[in-house]
Design a protein around this motif. Structure first.
Motif, PDB file in Angstrom:
ATOM      1  N   GLY A  62     -34.027 -44.884   4.368  1.00 16.19           N
ATOM      2  CA  GLY A  62     -32.820 -44.744   3.559  1.00 16.19           C
ATOM      3  C   GLY A  62     -32.742 -45.784   2.458  1.00 16.19           C
ATOM      4  O   GLY A  62     -32.374 -45.478   1.320  1.00 16.19           O
ATOM      5  N   GLU A  63     -33.104 -47.021   2.779  1.00 20.28           N
ATOM      6  CA  GLU A  63     -33.069 -48.084   1.778  1.00 20.28           C
ATOM      7  C   GLU A  63     -34.067 -47.834   0.653  1.00 20.28           C
ATOM      8  O   GLU A  63     -33.742 -48.015  -0.525  1.00 20.28           O
ATOM      9  N   PHE A  64     -35.275 -47.421   1.018  1.00 13.78           N
ATOM     10  CA  PHE A  64     -36.305 -47.167   0.007  1.00 13.78           C
ATOM     11  C   PHE A  64     -35.886 -46.010  -0.896  1.00 13.78           C
ATOM     12  O   PHE A  64     -36.001 -46.096  -2.119  1.00 13.78           O
ATOM     13  N   THR A  65     -35.376 -44.933  -0.294  1.00 12.11           N
ATOM     14  CA  THR A  65     -34.922 -43.785  -1.085  1.00 12.11           C
ATOM     15  C   THR A  65     -33.802 -44.192  -2.024  1.00 12.11           C
ATOM     16  O   THR A  65     -33.782 -43.796  -3.194  1.00 12.11           O
ATOM     17  N   LEU A 113     -23.993 -59.862  -6.269  1.00 10.38           N
ATOM     18  CA  LEU A 113     -23.584 -58.519  -6.670  1.00 10.38           C
ATOM     19  C   LEU A 113     -22.883 -58.583  -8.007  1.00 10.38           C
ATOM     20  O   LEU A 113     -21.886 -59.295  -8.159  1.00 10.38           O
ATOM     21  N   PRO A 114     -23.402 -57.865  -8.998  1.00 10.22           N
ATOM     22  CA  PRO A 114     -22.745 -57.841 -10.311  1.00 10.22           C
ATOM     23  C   PRO A 114     -21.366 -57.200 -10.204  1.00 10.22           C
ATOM     24  O   PRO A 114     -21.087 -56.442  -9.287  1.00 10.22           O
ATOM     25  N   HIS A 129     -33.777 -54.644  -5.551  1.00 11.81           N
ATOM     26  CA  HIS A 129     -34.398 -55.917  -5.178  1.00 11.81           C
ATOM     27  C   HIS A 129     -33.980 -56.337  -3.768  1.00 11.81           C
ATOM     28  O   HIS A 129     -34.787 -56.841  -2.992  1.00 11.81           O
ATOM     29  N   LEU A 130     -32.722 -56.094  -3.440  1.00 14.46           N
ATOM     30  CA  LEU A 130     -32.180 -56.485  -2.135  1.00 14.46           C
ATOM     31  C   LEU A 130     -32.838 -55.734  -0.980  1.00 14.46           C
ATOM     32  O   LEU A 130     -33.107 -56.321   0.067  1.00 14.46           O
ATOM     33  N   VAL A 131     -33.127 -54.446  -1.157  1.00 18.48           N
ATOM     34  CA  VAL A 131     -33.572 -53.617  -0.029  1.00 18.48           C
ATOM     35  C   VAL A 131     -35.076 -53.346   0.000  1.00 18.48           C
ATOM     36  O   VAL A 131     -35.556 -52.664   0.896  1.00 18.48           O
ATOM     37  N   THR A 132     -35.830 -53.869  -0.970  1.00 20.01           N
ATOM     38  CA  THR A 132     -37.277 -53.670  -0.959  1.00 20.01           C
ATOM     39  C   THR A 132     -37.984 -54.989  -0.669  1.00 20.01           C
ATOM     40  O   THR A 132     -37.385 -56.055  -0.756  1.00 20.01           O
ATOM     41  N   ASP A 133     -39.249 -54.894  -0.326  1.00 20.91           N
ATOM     42  CA  ASP A 133     -40.048 -56.085  -0.055  1.00 20.91           C
ATOM     43  C   ASP A 133     -40.707 -56.638  -1.314  1.00 20.91           C
ATOM     44  O   ASP A 133     -41.094 -57.802  -1.363  1.00 20.91           O
ATOM     45  N   VAL A 152     -42.135 -51.193  -0.082  1.00 17.75           N
ATOM     46  CA  VAL A 152     -41.700 -51.622   1.248  1.00 17.75           C
ATOM     47  C   VAL A 152     -42.908 -51.621   2.154  1.00 17.75           C
ATOM     48  O   VAL A 152     -43.822 -50.803   2.009  1.00 17.75           O
ATOM     49  N   ARG A 153     -42.906 -52.548   3.095  1.00 18.46           N
ATOM     50  CA  ARG A 153     -43.978 -52.614   4.083  1.00 18.46           C
ATOM     51  C   ARG A 153     -43.842 -51.477   5.086  1.00 18.46           C
ATOM     52  O   ARG A 153     -42.735 -51.133   5.489  1.00 18.46           O
TER      53      ARG A 153
END
Length: 155
Positions: A62-65, A113-114, A129-133, A152-153
């Motif tokens: 879900g994060e990657f998508t 967070l902007p 940036h927050l949810v990917t490696d 992502v790993r």
């Protein structure tokens, strides 16, 4: 559909030649798509299905998508309404590269967070940036455009 390819260029890249045990393929192109605002929902679904078939699951899927969706939506909104997406399976990562031919931008990823106004840009980059490696931004491609690579790993 996983592995779907509208540009006719899905397949394997960088394989070893011949031998009894060719070893793992260092990089496999899983999905290559041109996208616009009109087909972005279908591209998001294809990214999710393809990432799941490549072994990404649960919250990370879900994060990657979401991250891919944010960056692609940025290209539609800020770079002329279209872009290109390539999803690859690397030995230990799933990587997505999104490119556009927009005017380019100064890649600043906020630490916090902007704000929620138009005068505070960067929410999509911040979230990705927050949810990917791994996230990299390259701008000024041949005079214009940008390339955002996120990964992502695979565990």
């Amino acid at each position: 559909m996983p592995g779907a390819d509208t540009d006719g260029e899905a397949g394997t890249a960088g394989g070893t030649g011949g031998g009894d045990d060719p070893g793992p393929t260092p990089e496999t192109l899983l999905l290559k798509r041109h996208f616009t605002g009109e087909n972005l929902p279908q591209v998001r679904a294809q990214v999710e299905d393809t990432a799941a078939a490549a072994g990404l699951g649960g919250v990370r899927l879900g994060e990657f998508t979401l991250a891919v969706s944010e960056i692609a939506a940025n290209a539609v909104e800020h770079a002329g309404g279209q872009g290109r997406l390539e999803l690859r399976r690397l030995p230990h990562e799933l990587e997505c590269r999104i490119t556009d031919n927009g005017p380019g931008f100064t890649p600043t990823i906020p630490d916090l967070l902007p704000g929620l106004t138009d005068t505070c840009p960067g929410r999509g980059l911040w979230l990705a940036h927050l949810v990917t490696d791994r996230l990299t931004v390259t701008t000024d491609l041949r005079g214009a455009g940008a390339e955002v690579t996120l990964a992502v790993r695979l565990r």
